[in-house]
Write a protein that holds these residues in place. Structure first.
Motif, PDB file in Angstrom:
ATOM      1  N   GLY A 414       0.787  -1.227   0.000  1.00  0.00           N
ATOM      2  CA  GLY A 414       0.000   0.000   0.000  1.00  0.00           C
ATOM      3  C   GLY A 414       0.818   1.275   0.000  1.00  0.00           C
ATOM      4  N   ILE A 415       2.131   1.163   0.073  1.00  0.00           N
ATOM      5  CA  ILE A 415       3.012   2.332   0.034  1.00  0.00           C
ATOM      6  C   ILE A 415       3.507   2.512  -1.396  1.00  0.00           C
ATOM      7  N   ILE A 416       3.336   3.711  -1.936  1.00  0.00           N
ATOM      8  CA  ILE A 416       3.802   4.007  -3.291  1.00  0.00           C
ATOM      9  C   ILE A 416       5.218   4.583  -3.214  1.00  0.00           C
ATOM     10  N   VAL A 417       6.123   4.014  -4.001  1.00  0.00           N
ATOM     11  CA  VAL A 417       7.509   4.485  -4.032  1.00  0.00           C
ATOM     12  C   VAL A 417       7.788   5.087  -5.405  1.00  0.00           C
ATOM     13  N   ILE A 418       8.104   6.370  -5.419  1.00  0.00           N
ATOM     14  CA  ILE A 418       8.515   7.060  -6.647  1.00  0.00           C
ATOM     15  C   ILE A 418      10.033   6.948  -6.742  1.00  0.00           C
TER      16      ILE A 418
END
Length: 430
Positions: A414-418
């Motif tokens: 659920g964590i978005i990493v750019i």
């Protein structure tokens, strides 16, 4: 010189840089685990190095072999002791020699292959530390207890409950804290009641913490280390320690304070955001136990009519007309007007863009570095040097993504990493 001074141990600290860091991918795509930025202005490696320095141990080797270029740069720019102290922080990357030609095959193998470097310092003791853990420990106290106990090896241990015990190497100890057996990651349905911490050793531990887990932090007498590594065994936890328990005095040192393994994206994210709490578990504001890092000589952050709540903002940032809640903002971060950030770990930038660079990027339709106007971002990690355009929405639409690579970004629980250096066009919705 007094007899007492002559008896002072000659301590060499060895920090294990870890392997490829696949659990921290994509943060480890272009850098080793110890070089991953943490807390806005630090790198993870600064934690164990600072523990060493604060404890008076300034002869430090860092063993690594993957993506070590940025780590080399950080170490060289950060840790320069004066010539009279005899201190150093030196990276030993895997190398080919006449004795060996391969990569480090494990923690013990990495140490063995560098004995030639270590012996020059004539150490009486080695402290083995992990490069990806978050804690503050008085290593001097750890060493004193090791020497006073008469042990040949002492293992730092953390008390855990039965549920968490499945993720660690568990130690069985007697009333004198001597380790009598070691078990790697016991199955959840295995009865290990006879492995509980003896009442005499419990002290003021919480009642539900009944088992001792290895922290992967060791003290070895130098002579003992040489003997135990005179073989082809590759790993301390799985091979060397269980073997040593049979024939050597191996003790435990119970560490009853905050300790977190930050080896996954979720644990890294949660440990970073915990820094924003009024009383964080890991306190950056202890004057007697500072965390050292590179001196950046950046200007103060400029906050232009913005609202920051439970947020850390590092040096050199420019934040304009935006709302930021429970976030950690890294050095040189540029956040433009009308942005709304919640639960964001923004690692910042390695440099400021020049006007010429901005003009060249504009022709290529690449947004300026930082976060553009009108962006809404939640529960995200934005790696360094990212270009996020205007009116982008990241992790606010309610859409769920499978863990893994999704092109412009990476998803983990659920964590978005750019990614580092990523280009997110205007109006992108993730």
């Amino acid at each position: 010189m007094s007899a007492k001074n002559k008896e002072e141990p000659r301590v060499l600290a060895i920090i294990l840089g870890g392997g490829k860091g696949t659990r921290l991918y994509p943060l480890t795509k272009e850098r080793s685990k110890p070089a991953v930025p943490f807390g806005g202005k630090y790198r993870i490696v600064d934690i164990p190095i600072s523990n060493c320095i604060n404890s008076g141990y300034k002869k430090i080797y860092l063993l690594t072999q993957f993506n070590s270029a940025s780590l080399h740069l950080h170490i060289n720019n950060s840790y320069n002791f004066d010539r009279f102290s005899g201190g150093f922080v030196e990276i030993l990357a895997a190398e080919q020699t006449l004795e060996h030609s391969g990569w480090y095959e494990g923690t013990a193998d990495a140490v063995r292959k560098n004995f030639g470097h270590f012996r020059v310092q004539k150490p009486t003791h080695y402290i083995i530390l992990s490069g990806d853990q978050l804690y503050k420990m008085d290593l001097k106290e750890f060493m004193n207890e090791h020497i006073e106990s008469g042990a040949e090896i002492t293992i730092a241990a953390k008390a855990v409950n039965r549920r968490d015990a499945t993720g660690f190497g568990i130690m069985q100890v007697d009333d004198t804290n001597r380790i009598t057996a070691f078990m790697e990651k016991p199955a959840a349905d295995l009865n290990i009641d006879h492995w509980k911490i003896p009442e005499k050793s419990r002290g003021d531990l919480p009642a539900d913490l009944e088992y001792l887990a290895s922290m992967g932090i060791y003290i070895f007498n130098a002579e003992t280390m040489e003997k135990l590594l005179d073989n082809e065994k590759t790993d301390f936890g799985k091979e060397i320690i269980p073997m040593a328990i049979k024939d050597h005095q191996v003790n435990s040192y119970i560490f009853n304070d905050y300790w977190e393994d930050i080896g996954t994206i979720r644990s890294f994210y949660e440990a970073t955001l915990d820094l924003t709490n009024p009383v964080p578990a890991f306190n950056l504001y202890e004057e007697t136990k500072p965390v050292y890092t590179q001196m950046s000589n950046l200007p103060p952050s400029k906050i232009n009519n913005a609202t920051l709540t439970s947020t850390l903002a590092s040096e050199g940032c420019v934040i304009t007309d935006s709302s930021i809640k429970k976030s950690v903002i890294g050095v040189r971060s540029i956040i433009r007007e009308d942005c709304d950030l919640k639960g964001v770990v923004m690692m910042g930038a390695d440099f400021y863009e020049t006007e010429e660079e901005k003009a060249a990027n504009k022709k290529k339709k690449i947004p300026d570095m930082g976060i553009g106007k009108g962006c809404k971002i939640e529960k995200a990690i934005i790696d360094k040097n990212a270009h996020i355009g205007n009116n982008c929405c990241i992790n606010v639409s309610g859409k769920k993504y499978d863990d893994g690579d999704h092109g412009l970004f990476y998803s983990a629980e659920g964590i978005i990493v750019i990614r580092k250096g990523a280009v997110i066009p205007d109006g992108t919705v993730i």
